[in-house]
Write a protein that holds these residues in place. Structure first.
Motif, PDB file in Angstrom:
ATOM      1  N   THR A   1       2.666  -6.004  -0.896  1.00  0.00           N
ATOM      2  CA  THR A   1       2.397  -7.103  -1.811  1.00  0.00           C
ATOM      3  C   THR A   1       3.652  -7.553  -2.555  1.00  0.00           C
ATOM      4  O   THR A   1       4.011  -8.724  -2.535  1.00  0.00           O
ATOM      5  CB  THR A   1       1.307  -6.701  -2.833  1.00  0.00           C
ATOM      6  OG1 THR A   1       0.132  -6.319  -2.124  1.00  0.00           O
ATOM      7  CG2 THR A   1       0.992  -7.844  -3.786  1.00  0.00           C
ATOM      8  N   CYS A   2       4.343  -6.616  -3.206  1.00  0.00           N
ATOM      9  CA  CYS A   2       5.482  -6.994  -4.061  1.00  0.00           C
ATOM     10  C   CYS A   2       6.848  -6.666  -3.464  1.00  0.00           C
ATOM     11  O   CYS A   2       7.870  -7.072  -3.992  1.00  0.00           O
ATOM     12  CB  CYS A   2       5.358  -6.351  -5.439  1.00  0.00           C
ATOM     13  SG  CYS A   2       5.614  -4.561  -5.437  1.00  0.00           S
TER      14      CYS A   2
ATOM     15  N   CYS B   1       1.017   1.208  -4.455  1.00  0.00           N
ATOM     16  CA  CYS B   1       2.306   0.829  -5.033  1.00  0.00           C
ATOM     17  C   CYS B   1       2.460   1.500  -6.397  1.00  0.00           C
ATOM     18  O   CYS B   1       1.503   1.586  -7.173  1.00  0.00           O
ATOM     19  CB  CYS B   1       2.391  -0.687  -5.181  1.00  0.00           C
ATOM     20  SG  CYS B   1       3.978  -1.257  -5.860  1.00  0.00           S
TER      21      CYS B   1
ATOM     22  N   CYS C   1       1.226  -3.493  -9.997  1.00  0.00           N
ATOM     23  CA  CYS C   1       0.926  -4.057  -8.684  1.00  0.00           C
ATOM     24  C   CYS C   1      -0.185  -3.225  -8.048  1.00  0.00           C
ATOM     25  O   CYS C   1      -0.161  -1.999  -8.090  1.00  0.00           O
ATOM     26  CB  CYS C   1       2.176  -4.039  -7.793  1.00  0.00           C
ATOM     27  SG  CYS C   1       1.846  -4.630  -6.112  1.00  0.00           S
TER      28      CYS C   1
END
Length: 124
Positions: free
Chosen positions: A86-87, A101, A107
Motif C-alpha cells: 500500500t505505502c 505494515c 498504514c
C-alpha cells in the motif's frame, strides 16, 4: 553447469534485490553480503557461485539496492526484506514476522516478503 536466477513477476525491485542476495548467499555458504565480499570461499562454493550468470538488469538491481542487499542475512536468524503493497514502506524482517505494515502513521497495508530466487540451468 551455468545457471540463471529467475525473478518472480510483478515484485518491487527491493524485493527482487533481496531475493537474488538470499540465493547468492546460500550458494556461497555465507550469512551476509559483507561476508560474501570479504571471506575466502571454499573452492566448490566459489565454483558454484561463478556458475550463476546474472544479466545486466540483475547486476544493476543488486548495485542500486546495495543498502538493502546488505541487510539480508541467511541466519540464523534469517533476515529478509518486506515491502508494503500500500505505502511502499521497506522493512528488514525475520522470517516469521507479521505481514502487516509497521509504518508508524497507521498504514493498514499488507507486506510482500522476499524469498530466495529460483535457479535454472542455462542450456548450452
Amino acid at each position: 553447469m551455468a545457471q540463471k536466477l529467475l525473478p518472480k513477476e510483478d515484485i518491487p525491485e527491493e524485493i527482487e534485490a533481496a531475493s537474488y542476495a538470499l540465493t547468492l548467499l546460500k550458494v556461497a555458504g555465507v550469512n551476509t553480503w559483507d561476508e560474501l565480499e570479504t571471506t575466502p570461499l571454499q573452492p566448490k562454493r566459489r565454483a558454484a557461485l561463478k556458475d550463476i550468470v546474472l544479466d545486466e538488469d540483475q547486476r544493476r538491481i543488486l548495485e542500486e539496492y546495495r543498502q538493502i542487499v546488505r541487510l539480508v542475512c541467511v541466519g540464523p536468524p534469517m533476515v529478509t526484506i518486506s515491502v508494503c503493497e500500500t505505502c511502499g514502506n521497506v522493512m528488514a524482517v525475520c522470517r516469521s514476522s507479521s505481514t502487516k505494515c509497521r509504518r508508524p502513521k497507521g498504514c493498514a497495508g499488507k507486506t510482500m516478503r522476499a524469498s530466495a530466487a529460483a535457479r535454472v540451468r542455462i542450456e548450452e
